[in-house]
Design a protein around this motif. Structure first.
Motif, PDB file in Angstrom:
ATOM      1  N   GLU A  49       0.815  -1.466   0.235  1.00 23.69           N
ATOM      2  CA  GLU A  49       0.352  -0.136  -0.138  1.00 23.69           C
ATOM      3  C   GLU A  49       0.836   1.030   0.427  1.00 23.69           C
ATOM      4  O   GLU A  49       0.165   2.201  -0.910  1.00 23.69           O
ATOM      5  N   LEU A  50       2.016   0.859   0.999  1.00 22.73           N
ATOM      6  CA  LEU A  50       3.184   2.125   0.711  1.00 22.73           C
ATOM      7  C   LEU A  50       3.605   2.589  -0.531  1.00 22.73           C
ATOM      8  O   LEU A  50       3.693   3.817  -0.838  1.00 22.73           O
ATOM      9  N   VAL A  51       3.573   1.489  -0.990  1.00 22.61           N
ATOM     10  CA  VAL A  51       4.140   1.659  -2.477  1.00 22.61           C
ATOM     11  C   VAL A  51       3.213   2.174  -3.490  1.00 22.61           C
ATOM     12  O   VAL A  51       3.884   3.301  -4.201  1.00 22.61           O
ATOM     13  N   ASP A  52       2.383   1.778  -3.770  1.00 23.09           N
ATOM     14  CA  ASP A  52       0.740   2.629  -4.188  1.00 23.09           C
ATOM     15  C   ASP A  52       0.841   4.229  -3.841  1.00 23.09           C
ATOM     16  O   ASP A  52       0.884   4.956  -4.413  1.00 23.09           O
ATOM     17  N   GLN A  53       0.421   4.367  -2.614  1.00 28.31           N
ATOM     18  CA  GLN A  53       0.908   5.562  -3.011  1.00 28.31           C
ATOM     19  C   GLN A  53       1.576   6.416  -3.202  1.00 28.31           C
ATOM     20  O   GLN A  53       1.625   7.535  -3.364  1.00 28.31           O
ATOM     21  N   VAL A  54       2.958   6.122  -2.980  1.00 28.37           N
ATOM     22  CA  VAL A  54       3.761   7.224  -4.029  1.00 28.37           C
ATOM     23  C   VAL A  54       4.018   7.333  -4.874  1.00 28.37           C
ATOM     24  O   VAL A  54       4.516   7.472  -5.939  1.00 28.37           O
ATOM     25  N   GLY A  56       4.826   4.741  -6.862  1.00 24.72           N
ATOM     26  CA  GLY A  56       5.612   3.035  -7.284  1.00 24.72           C
ATOM     27  C   GLY A  56       5.300   1.286  -7.948  1.00 24.72           C
ATOM     28  O   GLY A  56       4.102   1.669  -7.630  1.00 24.72           O
ATOM     29  N   LEU A  57       5.898   0.842  -8.027  1.00 22.71           N
ATOM     30  CA  LEU A  57       5.272  -0.326  -8.510  1.00 22.71           C
ATOM     31  C   LEU A  57       5.961  -1.756  -8.185  1.00 22.71           C
ATOM     32  O   LEU A  57       7.490  -2.192  -8.129  1.00 22.71           O
ATOM     33  N   VAL A  58       5.120  -2.811  -7.190  1.00 19.60           N
ATOM     34  CA  VAL A  58       5.789  -3.444  -6.833  1.00 19.60           C
ATOM     35  C   VAL A  58       6.005  -4.270  -7.374  1.00 19.60           C
ATOM     36  O   VAL A  58       5.150  -4.653  -8.979  1.00 19.60           O
ATOM     37  N   THR A  59       6.714  -5.497  -7.699  1.00 17.87           N
ATOM     38  CA  THR A  59       7.883  -6.411  -8.399  1.00 17.87           C
ATOM     39  C   THR A  59       7.412  -7.716  -8.374  1.00 17.87           C
ATOM     40  O   THR A  59       7.437  -8.532  -9.127  1.00 17.87           O
ATOM     41  N   ALA A  60       7.563  -7.583  -6.812  1.00 17.50           N
ATOM     42  CA  ALA A  60       7.058  -8.833  -5.721  1.00 17.50           C
ATOM     43  C   ALA A  60       6.904  -9.040  -4.569  1.00 17.50           C
ATOM     44  O   ALA A  60       7.374  -7.846  -4.389  1.00 17.50           O
ATOM     45  N   ARG A  61       5.856  -9.410  -4.580  1.00 19.15           N
ATOM     46  CA  ARG A  61       5.970  -9.808  -2.750  1.00 19.15           C
ATOM     47  C   ARG A  61       6.867 -10.044  -1.991  1.00 19.15           C
ATOM     48  O   ARG A  61       7.138 -12.214  -2.336  1.00 19.15           O
ATOM     49  N   LEU A  62       7.172  -9.741  -0.644  1.00 20.58           N
ATOM     50  CA  LEU A  62       8.104 -10.684   0.075  1.00 20.58           C
ATOM     51  C   LEU A  62       7.776 -11.033   1.799  1.00 20.58           C
ATOM     52  O   LEU A  62       7.918 -10.615   2.595  1.00 20.58           O
ATOM     53  N   GLU A  63       6.908 -11.753   1.515  1.00 24.43           N
ATOM     54  CA  GLU A  63       6.080 -11.908   2.624  1.00 24.43           C
ATOM     55  C   GLU A  63       7.248 -12.865   3.917  1.00 24.43           C
ATOM     56  O   GLU A  63       6.956 -12.355   5.273  1.00 24.43           O
ATOM     57  N   ILE A  64       8.590 -13.833   3.204  1.00 25.31           N
ATOM     58  CA  ILE A  64       9.497 -13.891   3.795  1.00 25.31           C
ATOM     59  C   ILE A  64       9.666 -12.504   5.112  1.00 25.31           C
ATOM     60  O   ILE A  64      10.300 -13.145   6.126  1.00 25.31           O
ATOM     61  N   ILE A  65       9.434 -11.089   4.345  1.00 28.80           N
ATOM     62  CA  ILE A  65      10.538 -10.585   5.541  1.00 28.80           C
ATOM     63  C   ILE A  65       9.135  -9.271   5.741  1.00 28.80           C
ATOM     64  O   ILE A  65      10.086  -8.222   5.702  1.00 28.80           O
ATOM     65  N   ALA A  70       9.779  -2.917  -4.881  1.00 28.91           N
ATOM     66  CA  ALA A  70       9.622  -1.992  -5.869  1.00 28.91           C
ATOM     67  C   ALA A  70      10.465  -1.540  -7.291  1.00 28.91           C
ATOM     68  O   ALA A  70      11.707  -1.502  -6.512  1.00 28.91           O
ATOM     69  N   THR A  71       9.950  -0.374  -7.695  1.00 36.65           N
ATOM     70  CA  THR A  71      10.502  -0.027  -8.203  1.00 36.65           C
ATOM     71  C   THR A  71       9.763   1.662  -8.634  1.00 36.65           C
ATOM     72  O   THR A  71       9.087   1.948  -8.867  1.00 36.65           O
TER      73      THR A  71
END
Length: 351
Positions: A49-54, A56-65, A70-71
């Motif tokens: 959500e924070l990446v979307d707000q600014v 940016g483009l989410v390129t992978a979800r890293l649930e482990i961390i 994001a680009t």
């Protein structure tokens, strides 16, 4: 050349000062991978959500961390740095097989480029014309080249049999991340315009250089060329204002292009600064060394090979000094400089 006396390429202290005041207002497309970051928050959903707000483009979800890849534009990165919900921002650093790392460069830190990067300024949208021996398709700069012209052999594609121009361009714009986790170039977001005016051995003539300067002037708006770098020198033959090369350089200045040039490597005696470094309208750069201690300023000194003023016309030069000894930058193996000085060749196409 064991100290790699390429002082004339390190104009970048002024380059970064220039960009701080100019790049925020510009909206230009970012290059892929230039600002690839890992954004961590309380959980992966909030990070996304924070990446979307600014923007940016989410390129992978890293649930482990609890994060995402994001680009980000430089402006988006700066916004995320101010958000308390962001737990951590980490550059998407390159990972390689053990023992096969890209050499690190220290000069960006020595001149404070890392401080400017933290504000989101990387030179994005600015084009620097590198008027030199050419540009090679080196991994550190090849994606930054948006324009090319060759006044030596009229080659249609970028080339640099000398290696000098590629070394210069790497200091300016190298996008590779080294083993210290930081960019190896001072302004990794800039675009490059390669203007080849010198041959394989690093030699040329007034006509080719002036033609190169004329091309820069004619194409400055097409490519947004804001800075021209001339890491070259000639012996003064007249007052600066009567020298044709200096006349051409002055025309760039008069049309809003910042011109940064080498003081030269002819020694520290008075009146040793050459053309076009003797021009009062350019930024003339001399060299100092950090004495292999980049974190300690107390032992820095101006190198004995760095040219000095006053000029024949009585101007105080150089205008500033920047790191200019034991400089590591981009260069392919099959070049004139690499073959002449094999002791300076480093892994991963560095010199």
């Amino acid at each position: 050349m064991k100290t790699q006396k390429l002082s004339h390429v390190l104009f970048t202290f002024f380059l970064l000062l220039t960009m701080v005041g100019t790049t925020f207002a510009m909206a230009f497309p970012q290059r892929a991978g230039t600002l690839s970051y890992i954004v961590q928050a309380t959980d992966v959903e909030r990070a996304s959500e924070l990446v979307d707000q600014v923007g940016g483009l989410v390129t992978a979800r890293l649930e482990i961390i609890d994060g995402v890849a994001a680009t980000l534009s430089a402006g988006a990165l700066a916004q995320l740095r101010t958000m308390p919900e962001v737990v951590r921002l980490t550059p998407n650093a390159q990972v390689e097989a053990a023992g096969n790392k890209i050499p690190a460069t220290d000069y960006p830190n020595v001149i404070g480029a890392d401080v400017v990067w933290a504000e989101g300024v990387t030179g994005e949208g600015i084009t620097v014309a590198v008027i030199d021996t050419g540009l090679a398709n080196h991994p550190g700069i090849e994606d930054s080249i948006i324009a090319w012209v060759d006044f030596v052999e009229n080659k249609r594609n970028p080339k640099d049999r000398s290696g000098h121009g590629t070394h210069v361009a790497g200091i300016i714009a190298n996008t590779q991340v080294s083993k210290d986790g930081e960019w190896n170039g001072v302004a990794p977001g800039v675009n490059l315009a390669g203007v080849r005016v010198l041959g394989d051995a690093g030699q040329g003539n007034y006509v080719d250089v002036i033609e190169g300067l004329q091309w820069v002037l004619e194409n400055k708006d097409t490519y947004n060329i804001r800075i021209a770098n001339l890491s070259l020198v000639a012996t003064p033959m007249s007052p600066y204002w009567a020298d044709p090369l200096n006349e051409a350089v002055t025309q760039l200045w008069a049309n809003g292009i910042v011109v940064v040039v080498a003081a030269g490597n002819g020694g520290s005696g008075p009146m040793s600064v050459g053309v076009p470094g003797n021009n009062p309208y350019v930024i003339t750069v001399g060299a100092f060394t950090d004495n292999y201690t980049p974190d300690d300023w107390s032992d820095d000194y101006i190198t004995p090979f760095s040219a000095a003023g006053p000029t024949l016309d009585g101007f105080v030069k150089p205008d500033l000094v920047a790191p200019g000894a034991h400089i590591i930058s981009t260069m392919k193996e099959n070049t004139y400089l690499a073959e002449t000085y094999p002791e300076n060749v480093l892994p991963k196409k560095y010199f």
